[in-house]
Design an enzyme around this catalytic site. Structure first.
Site, short mmCIF file in Angstrom:
data_model
loop_
_atom_site.label_atom_id
_atom_site.label_comp_id
_atom_site.label_asym_id
_atom_site.label_seq_id
_atom_site.Cartn_x
_atom_site.Cartn_y
_atom_site.Cartn_z
N SER A 8 67.14 28.29 18.57
CA SER A 8 68.17 27.50 19.23
C SER A 8 69.21 27.01 18.24
O SER A 8 68.91 26.74 17.09
CB SER A 8 67.55 26.28 19.92
OG SER A 8 68.58 25.46 20.43
N LYS B 131 60.61 27.43 23.80
CA LYS B 131 62.08 27.58 23.83
C LYS B 131 62.60 27.51 25.27
O LYS B 131 63.65 26.90 25.54
CB LYS B 131 62.49 28.91 23.16
CG LYS B 131 63.99 29.21 23.28
CD LYS B 131 64.85 28.14 22.66
CE LYS B 131 66.33 28.34 22.58
NZ LYS B 131 67.05 29.09 23.52
N HIS C 16 62.68 23.98 26.14
CA HIS C 16 63.86 23.40 25.46
C HIS C 16 65.11 23.63 26.32
O HIS C 16 65.92 22.74 26.55
CB HIS C 16 64.01 24.05 24.08
CG HIS C 16 65.37 23.87 23.45
ND1 HIS C 16 66.49 24.56 23.87
CD2 HIS C 16 65.79 23.06 22.45
CE1 HIS C 16 67.53 24.19 23.16
NE2 HIS C 16 67.15 23.28 22.28
N ASN C 17 65.25 24.85 26.82
CA ASN C 17 66.44 25.15 27.62
C ASN C 17 66.48 24.38 28.93
O ASN C 17 67.53 23.92 29.36
CB ASN C 17 66.53 26.66 27.89
CG ASN C 17 67.09 27.40 26.69
OD1 ASN C 17 66.94 26.94 25.56
ND2 ASN C 17 67.71 28.53 26.91
N GLU D 45 67.62 21.09 28.07
CA GLU D 45 69.08 21.22 27.82
C GLU D 45 69.87 21.12 29.14
O GLU D 45 70.85 20.37 29.24
CB GLU D 45 69.30 22.56 27.12
CG GLU D 45 70.72 23.04 26.97
CD GLU D 45 70.75 24.46 26.39
OE1 GLU D 45 70.11 24.72 25.35
OE2 GLU D 45 71.41 25.34 26.99
#
Ligand code: 6PG
Length: 475
Positions: free
Chosen positions: A134, A189, A192-193, A196
């Site tokens: 990222s 990940k 994480h997105n 986000e």
């Protein structure tokens, strides 16, 4: 002659910048681009000619030469679009590789695809790593946050290679730690997105309240976000929001007012919600953020409906108190986004036996990535005290924030709904908290309805859990 330290396949923006980052940190790099559309081929040729001159980056024209140019055990990073092309390139690589070699998928692949590829490659003696990376273009070049997981036997190699190029915190610690086995790196990940998406939507809703309820100018809003952006509230996403809002178009008016209000996505947020639903973990704020993007895409329909059924709500003038409330509601909603993401990681870790260390994962997000911010220090500390969730219940100072922010949060939601401004993510966050702290829910009624039409049975509050009852409702 010694071969290259690293091989990189894919010379899109991320591949180019990761190659330069490796080279700057002392690695020699072989790069290979598969047959791409002419435009992309031209861009990667330009990259080699202009940016790689005098650098230890060499482009190889065919896959056999590429493989032979890398020293053993080979470490080959795929920086290509997730999906079928990852399987294709693995199939092309496989005949030229030898046991002990390592393939690393640096894209946003779905974690179960990573699991499947790992199983297949390990049968050939090839290690496979799904590494979430990222930080966008800037991060790839200067230091991203990296979340590698997969074949555990190559953990040491992977950590040393990626820690050499990852972001570093002020105390020198790298924003890259081994995540766990299987597809865990890509799962983290993907989460994480999702986080986000949630944070971006919360900022956008706060912007909308300032713009349409409080009638503030773009510049004034930038000023408010600037004030929020310090200490525990500081974040990369607020940073860039202030910059975006301060940017004027050629005519001197704010550029934001010229940008079409239809938000796109590449699918990693949707994947997170799919995974959350599969694992039975509610993530309503993130889900609301994704739905909000999807609704925004249908711009023509919205324009049509807004004409026929126009908003008939008043607006307030500037109100300092509401601005204070808004800051509280943004911040508390932000905490719920992280909580929902961490609950998903916890559930996945239990189900797949990944033994994820949540505090370590949060520490990897503290620099280099899109969701970095001051709040992660507090969350990391809370998780170090206790891995049990929700993290804010176990942490006195965070819990106090919730107690203090409760009424302001409600006032913001009430002002927004009474003026017709949709704030699905802020509302979903409060509803999520309210649900968690309701000892009794109307789920009893749902159970009765299920039992009525489907004889699905129910448990009783006056009997032991696990004892099921059915009522013949029609009798
Ligand atoms: C990052 C980003 C990056 C990208 C995603 C989401 O961590 O660097 O998350 O992976 O921005 O592709 O993009 P969409 O908003 O297009 O889904």
């Amino acid at each position: 002659m010694k071969g290259a330290d690293i091989g990189i396949i894919g010379l899109g923006i991320m591949g180019q910048n990761i190659s330069l980052n490796f080279e700057r940190n002392g690695f020699s790099v072989s790069v290979y681009n598969r047959n791409m559309p002419p435009d992309e081929n031209r861009r990667s040729a330009e990259f080699i000619e202009t940016k790689c001159r005098d650098k230890r980056i060499k482009r190889l024209e065919n896959i056999g030469e590429f493989i032979r140019s890398i020293s053993k055990p080979r470490k080959i990073i795929l920086m290509i679009t997730a999906g079928a092309s990852v399987d294709q390139i693995i199939t092309e690589l496989l005949p030229g590789l030898e046991p002990g070699d390592i393939i690393i998928d640096g894209g946003n692949s779905y974690y179960s695809d990573t699991d499947r590829r790992l199983g297949m490659l390990e049968e050939h003696g090839i290690a496979f790593i799904g590494a979430g990376i990222s930080g966008g273009e800037w991060g790839a070049l200067n230091g991203p946050s990296i979340m590698p997981g997969g074949s555990s036997n190559v953990r040491m190699i992977i950590e040393s290679v990626f820690q050499a190029i990852s972001a570093r915190l002020d105390d020198g610690s790298p924003c890259c730690k081994w995540i766990g086995p299987g597809g865990s790196g890509h799962f983290v990940k993907m989460t994480h997105n999702g986080i986000e998406y949630g944070i971006m939507q919360l900022i956008a809703e706060s912007y909308d309240i300032m713009r349409r309820v409080l009638n503030m100018s773009v510049n004034e809003i930038a000023g408010v976000f600037g004030q929020w952006n310090s200490g525990i509230g500081a974040s990369y996403l607020l940073d860039i929001t202030v910059e975006v809002l301060r940017r004027n178009d050629a005519d001197g008016c704010p550029l934001i007012d010229k940008i079409l209000d239809s938000a796109n996505d590449k699918g990693s947020g949707r994947s997170m919600i799919n995974a959350a639903m599969e694992l039975g973990v509610p993530a309503p704020t993130i889900s609301a953020a994704i739905s909000a993007r999807l609704q925004s895409m249908n711009r023509e329909k919205r324009a049509e409906i807004s004409k026929a059924y126009s908003l008939n709500a008043g607006s307030l003038t500037k109100n300092g108190e509401i601005l204070g409330d808004l800051k509280e509601s943004y911040f508390l909603s932000l905490l719920t986004v992280f909580e929902q993401g961490l609950e998903l990681l916890y559930a996945a870790s239990e189900k797949y036996e990944w033994r994820l260390n949540l505090a370590d994962i949060v520490s990897v997000w503290k620099g280099g990535c899109i969701i970095q911010g001051g709040i992660l220090n507090t969350i990391e500390n809370a998780l170090k005290q206790s891995q049990s969730l929700p993290f804010f219940i176990n942490n006195q100072s965070l819990f106090q924030l919730f107690l203090n922010g409760d009424s302001p949060w409600r006032r913001v939601i009430s002002v927004a709904t009474s003026t017709g401004i949709p704030i699905p993510a802020i509302s979903a966050s409060l509803a999520w908290i309210d649900t968690m702290r309701s000892e009794r829910l109307p789920a009893s009624l749902i159970q009765a309805q299920r039992d009525y039409f489907g004889a699905h049975t129910y448990e009783r509050i006056d009997r032991a859990r696990g004892e099921f009852f059915h009522t013949r409702w029609k009798d």
